[in-house]
Write an enzyme that holds these catalytic residues in place. Structure first.
Site, PDB file in Angstrom:
ATOM      1  NE  ARG A  64      -1.811  -2.330   2.727  1.00 31.88           N
ATOM      2  CZ  ARG A  64      -2.143  -3.559   2.341  1.00 31.88           C
ATOM      3  NH1 ARG A  64      -3.278  -3.789   1.756  1.00 31.88           N
ATOM      4  NH2 ARG A  64      -1.333  -4.573   2.556  1.00 31.88           N
ATOM      5  NE  ARG A 106       7.113   0.701   4.482  1.00 36.70           N
ATOM      6  CZ  ARG A 106       5.889   0.193   4.633  1.00 36.70           C
ATOM      7  NH1 ARG A 106       5.665  -1.084   4.442  1.00 36.70           N
ATOM      8  NH2 ARG A 106       4.888   0.973   4.991  1.00 36.70           N
ATOM      9  CE  LYS A 119      28.534  -2.703  -7.829  1.00 38.12           C
ATOM     10  NZ  LYS A 119      28.536  -1.597  -8.799  1.00 38.12           N
ATOM     11  CG  HIS A 136       3.913   3.922   8.592  1.00 33.06           C
ATOM     12  ND1 HIS A 136       4.070   4.763   7.515  1.00 33.06           N
ATOM     13  CD2 HIS A 136       3.378   2.776   8.097  1.00 33.06           C
ATOM     14  CE1 HIS A 136       3.645   4.132   6.430  1.00 33.06           C
ATOM     15  NE2 HIS A 136       3.223   2.936   6.752  1.00 33.06           N
TER      16      HIS A 136
HETATM   17  C1  NCD Z   1       1.628  -1.068   8.019  1.00 31.57           C
HETATM   18  C2  NCD Z   1       3.126  -1.015   8.091  1.00 31.57           C
HETATM   19  O1  NCD Z   1       3.815  -1.388   7.151  1.00 31.57           O
HETATM   20  O2  NCD Z   1       3.589  -0.564   9.113  1.00 31.57           O
HETATM   21  N1  NCD Z   1       1.139  -1.227   6.731  1.00 31.57           N
HETATM   22  C3  NCD Z   1       1.009  -0.094   5.978  1.00 31.57           C
HETATM   23  O3  NCD Z   1       1.932   0.664   5.765  1.00 31.57           O
HETATM   24  N2  NCD Z   1      -0.231   0.173   5.535  1.00 31.57           N
HETATM   25  C4  NCD Z   1       1.015  -1.967   8.991  1.00 31.57           C
HETATM   26  C5  NCD Z   1       1.468  -3.380   9.075  1.00 31.57           C
HETATM   27  O4  NCD Z   1       2.316  -3.839   8.316  1.00 31.57           O
HETATM   28  O5  NCD Z   1       0.946  -4.057   9.952  1.00 31.57           O
END
Ligand code: NCD
Length: 313
Positions: free
Chosen positions: A44, A94, A73, A127
């Site tokens: 997502r 991420r 590397k 997040h």
């Molecule tokens: C979440 C995450 O990756 O932290 N998912 C997301 O980004 N919608 C929640 C999860 O993985 O449980």
């Protein structure tokens, strides 16, 4: 800022419904490029950022597997990030490790051609853009029923290792009279750092293992999955998940105008029969993510005035 972002997300969402509106959006940032550096699994967040960029006419490059980057590397994280920054105008990242986006942002503060860094999930820590889309979802859902102010928000599941609930807690200080109810197995209770923050900002919260008892008090129930990927010795398996799940029986105890949220992906904690209930908000929440990320990009590139020009009078 939160109200502004929600307002922007709504304006974009409405504009995108029409062909001329969608074209006008695509003309907002056609010269900007984004790097999507997602070395931790994502469906997502990746897709919504990718599509948010495309909605605005931006181009995207991506690294999703660190094995395909020069980090194998031996290139340092900082050199890799600096390299990305040479080619793009924003880095969305991420990572499995916490603190990486902050580290990248600090690096940007010390180089001649810095680009903004967006944290799209840093380990089990934070997040922030998920928290923004969660705020947008709460805000939209409570439109006909006051606002986020004064609501009772339940958060259930693996609160210890779930970064979405952690980030969402931080944003609650921007609303008046919100009360939080943490519903979690004892071994996965909310961490002390978040509770200290809530105490410091006088945001009341209670902790319980009794979902049935909490349900009738809630205006929103934010469900999360067990974060099994962080298990070191099968800790999650010891939890009786049926006590922290929503199905038909739980729906009967929830207020008629309450909402159910989930950052997704879901495990067994929400029975798919719940999807049919009008209180199930998680699929809309998922789509809200794309609109909110468009709003974040517009804000970062200060394109609000151009958006105004694109809007029908
Ligand atoms: C979440 C995450 O990756 O932290 N998912 C997301 O980004 N919608 C929640 C999860 O993985 O449980």
């Amino acid at each position: 800022m939160l109200d502004e972002l929600c307002d922007l997300a709504t304006r974009v969402r409405l504009l995108a419904k029409s062909e001329p509106g969608a074209r006008a959006l695509r003309d907002l940032l056609p010269t900007r490029r984004a790097m999507l550096y997602f070395t931790q699994p994502s469906t997502r967040t990746f897709l919504s950022f990718n599509n948010a960029c495309h909605i605005l006419g931006m181009r995207t490059s991506e690294i999703r597997d660190p094995a395909t980057s020069s980090e194998v590397k031996g290139e340092s994280f900082e050199d890799s990030i600096r390299t990305f920054s040479s080619y793009v105008d924003v880095i969305v990242m991420r990572t499995k490790e916490s603190g990486r986006a902050a580290q990248a942002a600090r690096l940007m503060n010390n180089i001649p051609r810095p680009v903004p860094v967006i944290n799209a999930g840093s380990g089990s820590d934070q997040h922030p853009t998920q928290a923004l889309l969660d705020i947008y979802t709460l805000d939209r859902s409570f439109e006909g029923n006051g606002s986020i102010d004064g609501k009772v928000i339940g958060m259930m599941g693996d609160l210890k290792r779930g970064r979405t609930v952690r980030s969402l807690c931080y944003l609650m200080r921007n609303y008046r009279g919100v009360r939080l109810v943490f519903i979690a197995p004892e071994q996965f209770a909310m961490e002390a750092d978040v509770k200290a923050y809530l105490d410091e900002h006088q945001i009341p919260y209670t902790e319980t293992t009794d979902l049935a008892g909490a349900l009738p008090t809630l205006d929103a129930l934010y469900v999360t999955r067990m974060q099994t990927e962080w298990d070191t010795a099968g800790e999650s398996r010891a939890v009786d998940l049926s006590r922290f799940s929503v199905g038909e029986r739980e729906l009967t105890r929830l207020k008629r105008d309450a909402i159910i949220m989930h950052p997704l992906p879901r495990g067994p904690e929400i029975d798919p029969v719940v999807d049919q209930d009008p209180r199930a908000m998680y699929w809309r929440q998922e789509r809200n993510g794309m609109w909110m990320r468009v709003a974040v990009l517009i804000k970062i590139f200060a394109a609000e005035s151009r958006l105004l020009e694109a809007e029908p009078r």
